[in-house]
Design a protein around this motif. Structure first.
Motif, PDB file in Angstrom:
ATOM      1  N   GLY A 127       0.815  -1.212   0.000  1.00  0.00           N
ATOM      2  CA  GLY A 127       0.000   0.000   0.000  1.00  0.00           C
ATOM      3  C   GLY A 127       0.845   1.256   0.000  1.00  0.00           C
ATOM      4  N   THR A 128       1.504   1.520   1.115  1.00  0.00           N
ATOM      5  CA  THR A 128       2.359   2.692   1.234  1.00  0.00           C
ATOM      6  C   THR A 128       3.497   2.642   0.222  1.00  0.00           C
ATOM      7  N   GLY A 129       4.088   1.460   0.024  1.00  0.00           N
ATOM      8  CA  GLY A 129       5.156   1.313  -0.968  1.00  0.00           C
ATOM      9  C   GLY A 129       4.670   1.558  -2.380  1.00  0.00           C
ATOM     10  N   LEU A 136       7.655   8.363  -7.130  1.00  0.00           N
ATOM     11  CA  LEU A 136       8.977   8.339  -7.754  1.00  0.00           C
ATOM     12  C   LEU A 136       8.871   8.255  -9.274  1.00  0.00           C
ATOM     13  N   GLU A 137       7.894   7.519  -9.764  1.00  0.00           N
ATOM     14  CA  GLU A 137       7.692   7.409 -11.208  1.00  0.00           C
ATOM     15  C   GLU A 137       7.395   8.779 -11.817  1.00  0.00           C
ATOM     16  N   LEU A 138       6.547   9.542 -11.156  1.00  0.00           N
ATOM     17  CA  LEU A 138       6.180  10.863 -11.670  1.00  0.00           C
ATOM     18  C   LEU A 138       7.287  11.885 -11.449  1.00  0.00           C
ATOM     19  N   ALA A 139       7.903  11.858 -10.270  1.00  0.00           N
ATOM     20  CA  ALA A 139       8.903  12.867  -9.926  1.00  0.00           C
ATOM     21  C   ALA A 139      10.218  12.673 -10.671  1.00  0.00           C
ATOM     22  N   LEU A 160      10.606   7.623   0.742  1.00  0.00           N
ATOM     23  CA  LEU A 160      11.096   8.621  -0.208  1.00  0.00           C
ATOM     24  C   LEU A 160      12.494   9.110   0.164  1.00  0.00           C
ATOM     25  N   VAL A 161      12.738   9.298   1.449  1.00  0.00           N
ATOM     26  CA  VAL A 161      14.079   9.700   1.878  1.00  0.00           C
ATOM     27  C   VAL A 161      15.099   8.640   1.468  1.00  0.00           C
ATOM     28  N   GLN A 162      14.792   7.366   1.734  1.00  0.00           N
ATOM     29  CA  GLN A 162      15.714   6.288   1.364  1.00  0.00           C
ATOM     30  C   GLN A 162      15.948   6.237  -0.144  1.00  0.00           C
ATOM     31  N   ALA A 163      14.849   6.324  -0.909  1.00  0.00           N
ATOM     32  CA  ALA A 163      14.954   6.169  -2.363  1.00  0.00           C
ATOM     33  C   ALA A 163      15.762   7.298  -2.986  1.00  0.00           C
ATOM     34  N   THR A 164      15.539   8.535  -2.558  1.00  0.00           N
ATOM     35  CA  THR A 164      16.263   9.661  -3.147  1.00  0.00           C
ATOM     36  C   THR A 164      17.704   9.710  -2.648  1.00  0.00           C
ATOM     37  N   THR A 214      15.108  21.731  -5.822  1.00  0.00           N
ATOM     38  CA  THR A 214      14.663  21.523  -7.211  1.00  0.00           C
ATOM     39  C   THR A 214      13.434  20.628  -7.293  1.00  0.00           C
ATOM     40  N   LEU A 215      13.207  19.815  -6.248  1.00  0.00           N
ATOM     41  CA  LEU A 215      12.082  18.875  -6.258  1.00  0.00           C
ATOM     42  C   LEU A 215      11.515  18.790  -4.852  1.00  0.00           C
ATOM     43  N   ALA A 216      10.235  19.137  -4.698  1.00  0.00           N
ATOM     44  CA  ALA A 216       9.550  19.020  -3.411  1.00  0.00           C
ATOM     45  C   ALA A 216       8.516  17.910  -3.504  1.00  0.00           C
ATOM     46  N   LEU A 217       8.575  16.980  -2.562  1.00  0.00           N
ATOM     47  CA  LEU A 217       7.634  15.865  -2.486  1.00  0.00           C
ATOM     48  C   LEU A 217       6.792  16.087  -1.241  1.00  0.00           C
ATOM     49  N   ASP A 218       5.516  16.434  -1.440  1.00  0.00           N
ATOM     50  CA  ASP A 218       4.719  16.930  -0.319  1.00  0.00           C
ATOM     51  C   ASP A 218       3.448  16.119  -0.113  1.00  0.00           C
ATOM     52  N   GLY A 219       3.311  15.570   1.091  1.00  0.00           N
ATOM     53  CA  GLY A 219       2.100  14.862   1.465  1.00  0.00           C
ATOM     54  C   GLY A 219       1.323  15.557   2.560  1.00  0.00           C
TER      55      GLY A 219
END
Length: 327
Positions: A127-129, A136-139, A160-164, A214-219
């Motif tokens: 779910g969360t993953g 990540l696909e969009l960003a 997201l922190v881990q992936a980036t 350059t990229l903000a990921l906001d929830g």
């Protein structure tokens, strides 16, 4: 079986443990999962109140919960009997039923999982993953990006922190309170900032020493989402995936045209109308945890009887990572 039942929309007190519910049996195209772990979402708290998103059409009475992991212990007439005894995780869809000891699931929604993948992590990733993979696909972050992640100590935020971080982007994780900030620092953020402190955007600017986000990921949305947008440099990208603050980020034509900022949502209609559905995202997320490229943070585990407490903890922002029930 034991299960949580809800007979009216309202507060957490509407989530009631029933000790002697009839055992469910799978329809012809379903399996039954003996639940080891059930995911709990902020969206679940909205459904409990009679609100929800495009996938949700709750009717009462109901058993909440949309994701479960465990062992398949019964299969429907049209399902391969070799699935019996296999460990699996599944999204139950709008019908729910996950806050229970036994949960029927459409066989088409089932993913088999290896023995060395724990049920909590499997539930987190299906779910969360899945949401994280859509973001990540969009960003499309790159090593050259300076990435700002809001709610960085949450289930999606920690992933997201881990992936980036893993692609060598510069990562700024912002979260609420010293304990959450310490978690964000431990999982790989280059800079971890407390956004409950006044002037936190200035702390971000100081940490970046002249570089722009350059990229903000906001929830989160609301004032925090707006501050994240204002930290973006010219031609920055904002990818939104929620509004846990209760309101969406305020945007203006000047943001889009004056500064050349691009804004997109990674959830809602976009994820639901993918040509290949969400299953590919789920497979990608489960593969990432199997390969240990991503490690979901399991923050709090509640017993089945603690479903109301789990909802209260989520709503009061007293959780980190993924929250689960353990029937």
């Amino acid at each position: 079986m034991r299960a949580i039942r809800q007979y009216a929309f309202g507060g957490p007190e509407e989530l009631r443990l029933e000790e002697e519910m009839p055992d469910p049996h799978p329809a012809a195209d379903e399996v039954r999962i003996r639940v080891e772990s059930a995911g709990v979402h902020l969206l679940d708290t909205m459904i409990r109140q009679g609100r929800g998103g495009p996938r949700v059409a709750p009717s009462l009475p109901m058993t909440p919960g949309r994701e479960v992991a465990g062992v398949i212990d019964e299969v429907g007439a049209d399902v391969d009997p070799d699935l019996l005894g296999r460990r699996a995780v599944a999204d139950l869809g709008a019908a729910g039923g996950g806050y229970a000891e036994l949960a029927p699931a459409p066989s088409a929604n089932v993913h088999l999982i290896p023995d060395d993948l724990d049920a909590d992590s499997a539930v987190a990733m299906v779910g969360t993953g899945r949401t994280t993979m859509a973001i990540l696909e969009l960003a499309a972050p790159t090593a050259g990006d300076v990435v700002l992640v809001t709610a960085a100590a949450g289930g999606v935020g920690t992933l997201l922190v881990q992936a980036t971080h893993s692609i060598d982007a510069t990562v700024v994780g912002v979260a609420g309170g010293p304990d959450k900030v310490a978690l964000v620092d431990r999982i790989g953020a280059d800079h971890a900032i407390d956004y409950t402190r006044p002037g936190w955007p200035d702390a971000v600017r100081e940490a970046l020493a002249g570089r722009s986000v350059t990229l903000a990921l906001d929830g989160v949305g609301g004032e925090i989402g707006r501050s994240a947008l204002e930290l973006l440099g010219v031609a920055g990208r904002l990818v939104m995936f929620g509004s846990s603050s209760g309101s969406l980020t305020e945007l203006s034509a000047g943001d889009l045209f004056g500064r050349g900022i691009s804004v997109a949502s990674a959830v809602g209609a976009r994820i639901l109308q993918r040509p290949d559905g969400t299953r590919a995202l789920e497979r990608s997320a489960l593969q990432a945890v199997t390969d240990k490229r991503l490690v979901p943070v399991i923050g709090r585990r509640f017993p089945l009887a603690g479903a109301a407490d789990a909802h209260l903890a989520l709503q009061s922002r007293a959780t980190t990572g993924k929250t689960v029930l353990r029937p």
